[in-house]
Design a protein around this motif. Structure first.
Motif, PDB file in Angstrom:
ATOM      1  N   LYS A  48      45.026  46.418  46.973  1.00  0.00           N
ATOM      2  CA  LYS A  48      43.861  45.551  46.777  1.00  0.00           C
ATOM      3  C   LYS A  48      43.888  44.875  45.410  1.00  0.00           C
ATOM      4  N   ALA A  83      44.475  40.813  44.771  1.00  0.00           N
ATOM      5  CA  ALA A  83      43.407  40.059  44.106  1.00  0.00           C
ATOM      6  C   ALA A  83      43.938  39.193  42.962  1.00  0.00           C
ATOM      7  N   ASN A 116      44.543  31.892  45.694  1.00  0.00           N
ATOM      8  CA  ASN A 116      43.962  31.711  47.028  1.00  0.00           C
ATOM      9  C   ASN A 116      44.916  30.963  47.960  1.00  0.00           C
ATOM     10  N   ASN A 126      42.026  42.447  54.812  1.00  0.00           N
ATOM     11  CA  ASN A 126      40.765  41.986  54.232  1.00  0.00           C
ATOM     12  C   ASN A 126      40.959  40.711  53.417  1.00  0.00           C
ATOM     13  N   ALA A 127      42.045  40.653  52.657  1.00  0.00           N
ATOM     14  CA  ALA A 127      42.302  39.463  51.832  1.00  0.00           C
ATOM     15  C   ALA A 127      42.561  38.239  52.701  1.00  0.00           C
ATOM     16  N   ASN A 167      39.290  37.169  54.529  1.00  0.00           N
ATOM     17  CA  ASN A 167      38.341  36.533  53.612  1.00  0.00           C
ATOM     18  C   ASN A 167      38.929  35.327  52.874  1.00  0.00           C
ATOM     19  N   LYS A 168      40.146  34.944  53.285  1.00  0.00           N
ATOM     20  CA  LYS A 168      40.830  33.773  52.719  1.00  0.00           C
ATOM     21  C   LYS A 168      41.032  33.900  51.202  1.00  0.00           C
ATOM     22  N   GLU A 169      41.274  35.122  50.772  1.00  0.00           N
ATOM     23  CA  GLU A 169      41.594  35.350  49.366  1.00  0.00           C
ATOM     24  C   GLU A 169      43.035  34.967  49.064  1.00  0.00           C
ATOM     25  N   ILE A 170      43.908  34.997  50.075  1.00  0.00           N
ATOM     26  CA  ILE A 170      45.236  34.394  49.993  1.00  0.00           C
ATOM     27  C   ILE A 170      45.425  33.564  51.254  1.00  0.00           C
TER      28      ILE A 170
END
Length: 320
Positions: free
Chosen positions: A221, A225, A229, A249-250, A253-256
């Motif tokens: 995680k 992070a 993005n 999860n990433a 949630n469109k974190e990457i």
């Protein structure tokens, strides 16, 4: 009495002919399905030589209950499916297939980069489903590879091969490794980076480190992070290097931007695995070395190791 060689998957007869000429050979009758654990235990208990696949878990329990076993030959360059310490303690030689699958695996890493960046599987599914209704400016837009920053984690032979391919796409290449590679830096312009900095700066992060106690869960995680993005994570090494829950999860949630995965912590990956539900994940069934020429060469390397052992000569491709 001839030594017994147990082969844990059905392989082409022409490939194993040199072994049959020197030893008794038993072979699991399926080319697709691995030996059940109980059958693997029985085979190891009577074998002088075990020729295993990466799906065969040669555990300490199996090794310590194999009184005749002298050599384990692995059809892979990685060997985390074998308890190396247990093998050493019991005087068992372990061999693998170094220097053979480098280019083929590097090719697949780049294929995953292209597929995820340009959303190729997603686009192909739209065409087949009849959802292509016309051209639009924003239709299936993706990321460029040319001119982007490539971060290679694990700069062994395959890592260097991927990095050189990055040069061909005019990419800036960063790498992280246990030891620096000054010759590669000078010759190809690669730049060493601490892992956190590599994750922050890279548009594509390609994992090519072996799975060891130190690298298990290396990308979790916190590490994800740090990524942009717009970044893409590619794993063609081993599944346990990545925390799959954190990756899901990433991505959800469109974190990457996306991920390309040839390997999973559990293989075959369950069809209900959450990662398989995401459109921005390209998944493959561990086919990094799966070209005809490379797989034939890998089998030939294993045969060479077994024949060398049967001849009483020193084996070259030993795992240290």
């Amino acid at each position: 009495m001839k030594p017994l060689v147990w082969i844990t998957r059905q392989l082409p007869e022409e490939g194993i002919a040199p072994i049959r000429a020197m030893a008794e050979v038993k072979m699991w009758p399926s080319a697709e399905q691995p030996m059940p654990v109980e059958e693997l235990k029985k085979a190891a208990a009577e074998a002088d030589v075990m020729w295993v696949m990466i799906s065969d878990q040669m555990t300490r329990e199996i090794i310590e209950n194999a009184p005749k076993l002298e050599i384990i030959t692995n059809l892979a360059v990685g060997y985390n499916n074998i308890d190396i310490e247990a093998a050493k303690e019991n005087g068992i030689t372990v061999t693998n297939t170094p220097d053979i699958l480098t280019g083929t695996t590097a090719d697949l890493a780049f294929a995953l980069m292209l597929a995820t960046a340009r959303r190729i599987p997603e686009a192909e599914r739209e065409v087949r489903a009849g959802k292509w209704t016309g051209w639009s400016v924003t239709q299936l837009t993706g990321m460029d590879i040319h001119g982007a920053t490539l971060g290679v984690v694990g700069m062994g032979r395959i890592g260097e091969a991927v990095a050189r391919r990055g040069n061909g796409f005019d990419m800036k290449v960063l790498y992280h490794n246990r030891t620096r590679k000054p010759k590669a830096e000078e010759q190809y312009g690669f730049e060493y980076a601490e892992l956190d900095n590599l994750l922050k700066e890279s548009d594509f992060v390609v994992l090519l480190t072996p799975l060891t106690p130190e690298t298990k869960g290396l990308i979790g995680k916190r590490e994800i992070a740090l990524m942009k993005n717009s970044a893409i994570l590619i794993n063609v090494a081993r599944g346990g290097i990545v925390d799959e829950h954190a990756l899901y999860n990433a991505l959800e949630n469109k974190e990457i931007w996306a991920a390309g995965l040839d390997v999973f912590e559990t293989e075959p990956v369950p069809v209900d695995h959450p990662l398989l539900s995401l459109p921005n994940v390209v998944v493959l069934p561990h086919i990094g070395s799966a070209s005809i020429r490379t797989r034939n060469n890998m089998m030939a390397k294993n045969v060479e190791s077994i024949v060398t052992y049967l001849q009483g000569k020193e084996i070259q491709s030993q795992v240290k």
